[in-house]
Design an enzyme around this catalytic site. Structure first.
Site, PDB file in Angstrom:
ATOM      1  N   SER A 135     -32.895 -84.572 -44.052  1.00  0.00           N
ATOM      2  CA  SER A 135     -33.016 -84.922 -42.643  1.00  0.00           C
ATOM      3  C   SER A 135     -33.842 -83.846 -41.952  1.00  0.00           C
ATOM      4  CB  SER A 135     -31.609 -85.006 -42.042  1.00  0.00           C
ATOM      5  OG  SER A 135     -31.667 -85.230 -40.653  1.00  0.00           O
ATOM      6  N   LYS A 161     -35.847 -88.393 -43.918  1.00  0.00           N
ATOM      7  CA  LYS A 161     -35.330 -88.918 -42.642  1.00  0.00           C
ATOM      8  C   LYS A 161     -35.836 -88.022 -41.521  1.00  0.00           C
ATOM      9  CE  LYS A 161     -30.752 -88.591 -40.565  1.00  0.00           C
ATOM     10  NZ  LYS A 161     -29.320 -88.857 -40.780  1.00  0.00           N
ATOM     11  N   LYS A 163     -35.723 -87.155 -37.417  1.00  0.00           N
ATOM     12  CA  LYS A 163     -35.024 -87.317 -36.145  1.00  0.00           C
ATOM     13  C   LYS A 163     -36.037 -87.744 -35.092  1.00  0.00           C
ATOM     14  CE  LYS A 163     -30.809 -85.892 -37.149  1.00  0.00           C
ATOM     15  NZ  LYS A 163     -29.635 -86.746 -36.951  1.00  0.00           N
ATOM     16  N   ASP A 188     -33.717 -91.403 -37.485  1.00  0.00           N
ATOM     17  CA  ASP A 188     -32.379 -91.335 -36.880  1.00  0.00           C
ATOM     18  C   ASP A 188     -32.525 -90.917 -35.424  1.00  0.00           C
ATOM     19  OD1 ASP A 188     -29.715 -90.994 -36.224  1.00  0.00           O
ATOM     20  OD2 ASP A 188     -29.330 -89.381 -37.669  1.00  0.00           O
ATOM     21  N   GLU A 213     -31.622 -95.516 -37.940  1.00  0.00           N
ATOM     22  CA  GLU A 213     -30.226 -95.104 -37.788  1.00  0.00           C
ATOM     23  C   GLU A 213     -29.856 -94.883 -36.320  1.00  0.00           C
ATOM     24  OE1 GLU A 213     -29.277 -91.813 -40.356  1.00  0.00           O
ATOM     25  OE2 GLU A 213     -27.478 -91.257 -39.246  1.00  0.00           O
ATOM     26  N   ASP A 238     -24.132 -94.780 -37.718  1.00  0.00           N
ATOM     27  CA  ASP A 238     -23.497 -93.496 -38.053  1.00  0.00           C
ATOM     28  C   ASP A 238     -22.362 -93.279 -37.045  1.00  0.00           C
ATOM     29  OD1 ASP A 238     -22.857 -90.786 -38.278  1.00  0.00           O
ATOM     30  OD2 ASP A 238     -24.894 -90.035 -38.155  1.00  0.00           O
ATOM     31  N   LYS A 262     -19.895 -90.666 -43.393  1.00  0.00           N
ATOM     32  CA  LYS A 262     -19.562 -89.249 -43.426  1.00  0.00           C
ATOM     33  C   LYS A 262     -18.044 -89.178 -43.510  1.00  0.00           C
ATOM     34  CE  LYS A 262     -23.485 -87.985 -40.493  1.00  0.00           C
ATOM     35  NZ  LYS A 262     -23.953 -87.669 -39.120  1.00  0.00           N
ATOM     36  N   GLY A 290     -24.502 -86.360 -43.555  1.00  0.00           N
ATOM     37  CA  GLY A 290     -24.135 -84.942 -43.552  1.00  0.00           C
ATOM     38  C   GLY A 290     -24.080 -84.419 -42.142  1.00  0.00           C
TER      39      GLY A 290
HETATM   40  O1  OSB Z   1     -26.852 -87.865 -37.133  1.00  0.00           O
HETATM   41  O2  OSB Z   1     -26.869 -87.653 -39.229  1.00  0.00           O
HETATM   42  C1  OSB Z   1     -26.789 -87.145 -38.110  1.00  0.00           C
HETATM   43  C2  OSB Z   1     -26.753 -83.346 -38.399  1.00  0.00           C
HETATM   44  C3  OSB Z   1     -25.814 -83.024 -37.444  1.00  0.00           C
HETATM   45  C4  OSB Z   1     -25.244 -84.019 -36.696  1.00  0.00           C
HETATM   46  C5  OSB Z   1     -25.611 -85.355 -36.919  1.00  0.00           C
HETATM   47  C6  OSB Z   1     -26.533 -85.687 -37.899  1.00  0.00           C
HETATM   48  C7  OSB Z   1     -27.132 -84.661 -38.618  1.00  0.00           C
HETATM   49  C8  OSB Z   1     -28.181 -84.876 -39.610  1.00  0.00           C
HETATM   50  C9  OSB Z   1     -28.342 -83.845 -40.686  1.00  0.00           C
HETATM   51  O3  OSB Z   1     -28.945 -85.806 -39.588  1.00  0.00           O
HETATM   52  C10 OSB Z   1     -27.635 -84.238 -41.912  1.00  0.00           C
HETATM   53  C11 OSB Z   1     -27.517 -83.092 -42.890  1.00  0.00           C
HETATM   54  O4  OSB Z   1     -28.521 -82.735 -43.501  1.00  0.00           O
HETATM   55  O5  OSB Z   1     -26.414 -82.553 -43.052  1.00  0.00           O
HETATM   56 MG    MG Z   2     -27.072 -89.826 -37.845  1.00  0.00          MG
END
Ligand code: OSB
Ligand code: MG
Length: 370
Positions: A135, A161, A163, A188, A213, A238, A262, A290
């Site tokens: 991510s 992925k 953001k 995401d 996402e 999510d 998660k 994650g």
């Molecule tokens: O939305 O998936 C998410 C990290 C912190 C809070 C929310 C998210 C995320 C990530 C990173 O997208 C996921 C990771 O690499 O742990």
């Molecule tokens: Mg997410």
């Protein structure tokens, strides 16, 4: 399982680089670690609640309170016969799923260690290697983003992925497509869009994203359903998925075709296994998300992601994606083939480093059975 002592610790690990989402930038991972001692066995868990109530309603402070005043006393009074019954100890407390999950997952680790079995097998996992995605946070410039993507592809990651948020969506995603072609790519939004942004979201539809996402509000499945109706890109949820019933409603109503699972968000491993059943029965997509976990939470996520119901690479990246030095030995390490081997040692298979955890602890609370 008879637990005689529960230890709660707040630890803070600096991140190698800030991680920016539509909520803002994060510079360090601050979380609650829990350890359960009983019958000569110790089980470990990690709470995914952030300091701020941005990703979800729970926070580090609310989880600490729920655990200290309600969940830990309940666990210290209980006798639990099997890992998948642990969640019943917490049933009287409503919600607070992140707080419950930390303890529930520590109990799974405890049971697996007591049985001398790796947690991934204890959960029913079959994969000896877990495929990994990564991510990538919001970057200062498109050039920075392309550099990041290039590095992760070179490292072997099987899915990228990105953001996104309004103003950082079409242009960076297009640039990645142009530079790297038909790689598995998704985005995401962490609820950064509203029902008024359907045009901006439809503009992403031509990019061939594996999925999009959580574009809209966490508590609005209906709006996601309406969006999915006009998008070819599958929606993944999510924040919206708190438990198996949410997954069922989201998939059956057409609000999503994929679930980001998660375990730390849904109350733990038992609820995660129920979500796996829901997704499997519907042929829906499923992958393990994650929350920038340390080696402890990462070990739990990897164990769960070894189940063959997980259809896509997860956000189960190498520990070095986030930390120069982790708190477990070994640390989660991805091979050049983009997979992390499942650990064959008992429990999560990543041993917490006691001295390092002690050194990083900001606050510790020990509670005993009386
Ligand atoms: O939305 O998936 C998410 C990290 C912190 C809070 C929310 C998210 C995320 C990530 C990173 O997208 C996921 C990771 O690499 O742990
Ligand atoms: Mg997410």
């Amino acid at each position: 399982m008879r637990i005689d002592r529960v230890t709660l610790r707040i630890v803070r690990l600096p991140l190698r680089a800030p991680f920016e989402t539509s909520f803002g930038a994060c510079h360090a991972k601050t979380c609650i670690l829990v350890s359960l001692d009983g019958e000569g066995v110790t089980g470990w868990g990690e709470c995914v609640a952030d300091v701020e109530p941005y990703f979800g309603e729970e926070t580090l402070a609310s989880a600490w309170y729920a655990m200290r005043d309600f969940l830990v006393p309940a666990l210290l009074r209980a006798a639990v016969a099997a890992a998948d019954e642990t969640h019943r100890v917490f049933a009287r407390v409503r919600g607070n799923r992140m707080a419950k999950a930390a303890l529930e997952m520590a109990a799974w680790d405890w049971f697996a260690r007591a049985a001398g079995v790796p947690l991934y097998r204890y959960l029913g996992g079959t994969r000896d290697r877990v495929p990994c995605g990564v991510s990538i946070g919001i970057q200062p410039t498109v050039a920075d983003l392309l550099r990041e993507v290039e590095g992760y592809l070179a490292a072997g990651y099987r899915r990228i992925k990105i953001k996104i948020k309004p103003g950082w969506d079409l242009e960076p995603l297009r640039a990645v497509r142009r530079a790297f072609g038909a790689i598995p790519l998704m985005a995401d939004a962490n609820s950064a869009y509203t029902g008024d942004d359907v045009r901006a979201l439809r503009a992403l539809d031509g990019l061939g994203l594996t999925m999009l996402e959580q574009p809209l509000a966490w508590d609005d499945l209906e709006e996601h359903r309406a969006l999915q109706e006009v998008l070819a890109t599958p929606l993944c949820l999510d924040e919206s998925i708190r438990h198996a019933a949410d997954a069922r409603h989201a998939l059956d109503s057409g609000a999503a075709r994929v679930v980001n699972l998660k375990p730390g968000r849904v109350g733990g491993h038992a609820e995660s296994l129920r979500i796996d059943v829901v997704c499997r029965a519907r042929g829906a997509g499923l992958w393990c998300g994650g929350m920038l976990e340390t080696g402890i939470g990462r070990g739990h996520n990897l164990a769960l992601a070894s189940l063959d119901g997980f259809t896509h690479p997860g956000d189960t990246s190498d520990s070095r994606r986030y930390f120069d030095e982790d708190i477990t030995e070994p640390r989660a390490q991805m091979g050049a083939d983009g997979t992390i081997p499942s650990r064959e040692a008992p429990g999560i298979g990543y041993e917490p480093r006691a001295a390092r955890i002690e050194a990083l602890s900001l606050q510790t609370q020990v509670m005993r059975r009386c």
